[in-house]
Design a protein around this motif. Structure first.
Motif, PDB file in Angstrom:
ATOM      1  N   TYR A  28      -2.575   7.565   2.332  1.00  0.00           N
ATOM      2  CA  TYR A  28      -1.088   7.361   1.848  1.00  0.00           C
ATOM      3  C   TYR A  28      -0.635   8.833   1.439  1.00  0.00           C
ATOM      4  CZ  TYR A  28       0.364   2.804   3.029  1.00  0.00           C
ATOM      5  OH  TYR A  28      -0.313   1.705   4.032  1.00  0.00           O
ATOM      6  N   VAL A  29      -0.162  10.052   1.346  1.00  0.00           N
ATOM      7  CA  VAL A  29      -0.109  10.735   0.595  1.00  0.00           C
ATOM      8  C   VAL A  29       1.112  10.482  -0.738  1.00  0.00           C
ATOM      9  CG1 VAL A  29       0.314  12.977   0.753  1.00  0.00           C
ATOM     10  CG2 VAL A  29      -0.023  11.991   2.546  1.00  0.00           C
ATOM     11  N   VAL A  30       0.145  10.651  -2.232  1.00  0.00           N
ATOM     12  CA  VAL A  30       1.459  10.591  -2.778  1.00  0.00           C
ATOM     13  C   VAL A  30       0.933  11.608  -3.910  1.00  0.00           C
ATOM     14  CG1 VAL A  30       1.565   9.304  -5.230  1.00  0.00           C
ATOM     15  CG2 VAL A  30       0.304   8.117  -3.142  1.00  0.00           C
ATOM     16  N   ASP A  31       2.342  12.306  -4.196  1.00  0.00           N
ATOM     17  CA  ASP A  31       2.169  13.752  -5.128  1.00  0.00           C
ATOM     18  C   ASP A  31       2.350  13.637  -6.610  1.00  0.00           C
ATOM     19  OD1 ASP A  31       4.882  12.653  -6.779  1.00  0.00           O
ATOM     20  OD2 ASP A  31       6.064  14.488  -4.935  1.00  0.00           O
ATOM     21  N   THR A  32       2.635  14.352  -7.634  1.00  0.00           N
ATOM     22  CA  THR A  32       2.226  13.742  -8.677  1.00  0.00           C
ATOM     23  C   THR A  32       3.227  13.429  -9.626  1.00  0.00           C
ATOM     24  OG1 THR A  32       2.478  16.563  -8.333  1.00  0.00           O
ATOM     25  CG2 THR A  32       0.079  15.590  -9.031  1.00  0.00           C
ATOM     26  N   GLU A  33       4.204  13.226  -8.792  1.00  0.00           N
ATOM     27  CA  GLU A  33       5.292  12.553  -9.530  1.00  0.00           C
ATOM     28  C   GLU A  33       5.533  11.032  -9.287  1.00  0.00           C
ATOM     29  OE1 GLU A  33       8.597  14.663  -8.271  1.00  0.00           O
ATOM     30  OE2 GLU A  33       8.007  16.258  -9.417  1.00  0.00           O
ATOM     31  N   GLY A  34       4.805  10.737  -8.367  1.00  0.00           N
ATOM     32  CA  GLY A  34       4.442   8.928  -7.250  1.00  0.00           C
ATOM     33  C   GLY A  34       5.126   8.304  -6.758  1.00  0.00           C
ATOM     34  N   GLU A  45      -2.028  -5.891   0.011  1.00  0.00           N
ATOM     35  CA  GLU A  45      -2.994  -5.968  -1.202  1.00  0.00           C
ATOM     36  C   GLU A  45      -3.035  -4.508  -1.934  1.00  0.00           C
ATOM     37  OE1 GLU A  45      -6.897  -5.189   0.992  1.00  0.00           O
ATOM     38  OE2 GLU A  45      -6.162  -5.770   2.910  1.00  0.00           O
ATOM     39  N   LEU A  46      -1.730  -2.974  -1.937  1.00  0.00           N
ATOM     40  CA  LEU A  46      -1.739  -2.271  -2.225  1.00  0.00           C
ATOM     41  C   LEU A  46      -0.539  -3.070  -3.523  1.00  0.00           C
ATOM     42  CD1 LEU A  46      -1.525   0.559   0.524  1.00  0.00           C
ATOM     43  CD2 LEU A  46      -2.829   0.127  -1.645  1.00  0.00           C
ATOM     44  N   ALA A  47       0.467  -3.679  -3.096  1.00  0.00           N
ATOM     45  CA  ALA A  47       1.279  -3.627  -4.306  1.00  0.00           C
ATOM     46  C   ALA A  47       0.857  -4.944  -5.801  1.00  0.00           C
ATOM     47  CB  ALA A  47       2.548  -4.569  -4.070  1.00  0.00           C
ATOM     48  N   PRO A  48      -0.144  -4.819  -5.606  1.00  0.00           N
ATOM     49  CA  PRO A  48      -1.030  -5.760  -6.724  1.00  0.00           C
ATOM     50  C   PRO A  48      -1.768  -4.721  -7.883  1.00  0.00           C
ATOM     51  CG  PRO A  48      -1.550  -7.037  -5.483  1.00  0.00           C
ATOM     52  CD  PRO A  48      -0.877  -5.592  -4.450  1.00  0.00           C
ATOM     53  N   LEU A  49      -2.133  -3.698  -7.047  1.00  0.00           N
ATOM     54  CA  LEU A  49      -2.688  -2.679  -7.626  1.00  0.00           C
ATOM     55  C   LEU A  49      -1.822  -1.201  -8.557  1.00  0.00           C
ATOM     56  CD1 LEU A  49      -5.360  -1.360  -4.873  1.00  0.00           C
ATOM     57  CD2 LEU A  49      -5.435  -2.620  -6.692  1.00  0.00           C
ATOM     58  N   GLY A  50      -0.597  -1.617  -8.708  1.00  0.00           N
ATOM     59  CA  GLY A  50       0.404  -0.955  -9.331  1.00  0.00           C
ATOM     60  C   GLY A  50       0.793   0.192  -8.372  1.00  0.00           C
ATOM     61  N   PRO A  53       1.452   3.387  -6.232  1.00  0.00           N
ATOM     62  CA  PRO A  53       0.415   4.647  -5.826  1.00  0.00           C
ATOM     63  C   PRO A  53      -0.899   5.247  -7.232  1.00  0.00           C
ATOM     64  CG  PRO A  53       2.794   4.644  -5.489  1.00  0.00           C
ATOM     65  CD  PRO A  53       2.345   3.945  -6.461  1.00  0.00           C
ATOM     66  N   ARG A  54      -0.435   6.237  -8.170  1.00  0.00           N
ATOM     67  CA  ARG A  54      -0.556   7.363  -9.008  1.00  0.00           C
ATOM     68  C   ARG A  54      -1.766   6.286  -9.767  1.00  0.00           C
ATOM     69  NH1 ARG A  54       3.053  10.812 -12.001  1.00  0.00           N
ATOM     70  NH2 ARG A  54       3.894   8.986 -12.327  1.00  0.00           N
ATOM     71  N   ASP A  55      -1.888   5.148  -9.597  1.00  0.00           N
ATOM     72  CA  ASP A  55      -2.182   4.062 -10.787  1.00  0.00           C
ATOM     73  C   ASP A  55      -3.438   3.884 -10.185  1.00  0.00           C
ATOM     74  OD1 ASP A  55      -1.454   5.114 -13.154  1.00  0.00           O
ATOM     75  OD2 ASP A  55       0.378   3.461 -12.912  1.00  0.00           O
ATOM     76  N   TRP A  56      -3.119   3.790  -8.484  1.00  0.00           N
ATOM     77  CA  TRP A  56      -4.492   2.993  -7.759  1.00  0.00           C
ATOM     78  C   TRP A  56      -5.852   3.092  -8.279  1.00  0.00           C
ATOM     79  CZ3 TRP A  56      -2.098   3.871  -2.338  1.00  0.00           C
ATOM     80  CH2 TRP A  56      -0.342   3.082  -2.432  1.00  0.00           C
ATOM     81  N   PRO A  57      -6.388   2.242  -8.257  1.00  0.00           N
ATOM     82  CA  PRO A  57      -7.977   2.473  -8.769  1.00  0.00           C
ATOM     83  C   PRO A  57      -8.554   2.729  -7.364  1.00  0.00           C
ATOM     84  CG  PRO A  57      -8.068   0.167  -8.983  1.00  0.00           C
ATOM     85  CD  PRO A  57      -6.883   0.894  -8.646  1.00  0.00           C
TER      86      PRO A  57
END
Length: 192
Positions: free
Chosen positions: A38-44, A168-173, A175-179
């Motif tokens: 998943y490509v995430v940019d710095t704006e989320g 599985e990803l949704a509970p992690l918050g 995308p920029r916050d995924w641990p």
């Protein structure tokens, strides 16, 4: 022409051989190594893609940014960066392991099976960077909000692995916050 090979796995996720990628995807696809990114940019925002209509497996479905198969002896980081370059024209990204244990099996409408141990990686890129999709791989690529990504899971055009990954990803918050899940849970057949 180079024949792309996949890494075959046993039930313990250890490499047990290789096979040609194209010939291995059928109604009895062997369990093998893959990845999703998943490509995430710095704006989320998240880059969501529609698979090319000419793809042999799951053509036209909407899914994450890119996916692929690490080659024999290829580490996850190198495989992800290779596919980001080849599929999306992205020259580089900051990579984070987010779902190292993910695996799934899915059957397409034509009976073709995907059967993969498929660690999930986040690739962070600067906002407003250029993306140049390869038309043989990607029909469309769009930057979406996380809310819109979540809504896609309810639509039939979403890939099966996308739905499972988002659960599985949704509970992690956001995308920029995924641990960072680290590397210790990657399959034994795959180095970072």
């Amino acid at each position: 022409m180079v024949v792309e090979e996949i890494v075959l796995l046993n039930a313990d996720d250890e490499a047990v051989g290789t096979a040609p990628k194209h010939a291995s995807h059928h109604t009895d696809t062997p369990y093998h190594l893959a990845f999703s990114c998943y490509v995430v940019d710095t704006e989320g925002r998240v880059l969501i893609t529609q698979r090319a209509l000419g793809k042999r497996t799951f053509p036209g479905v909407w899914t994450g940014s890119c996916c692929g198969h690490p080659g024999p002896g290829e580490g996850l980081r190198d495989a992800v960066l290779r596919r980001l370059r080849d599929e999306l024209g992205l020259p580089g990204a900051d990579l984070t392991s987010v779902l190292p244990r993910f695996q799934y099996r899915a059957v397409a409408g034509d009976g073709t099976v995907e059967n993969e141990r498929c660690p999930v990686v986040r690739a962070t890129v600067p906002a407003h960077g250029a993306v140049h999709p390869n038309p043989e791989e990607v029909e469309r690529a769009e930057w979406w909000t996380w809310e819109r990504c979540l809504e896609l899971t309810e639509r039939p055009e979403a890939s099966p692995w996308y739905r499972l990954q988002l659960a599985e990803l949704a509970p992690l918050g956001a995308p920029r916050d995924w641990p960072d899940a680290g590397r210790h849970d990657l399959p034994p057949a795959l180095s970072w």
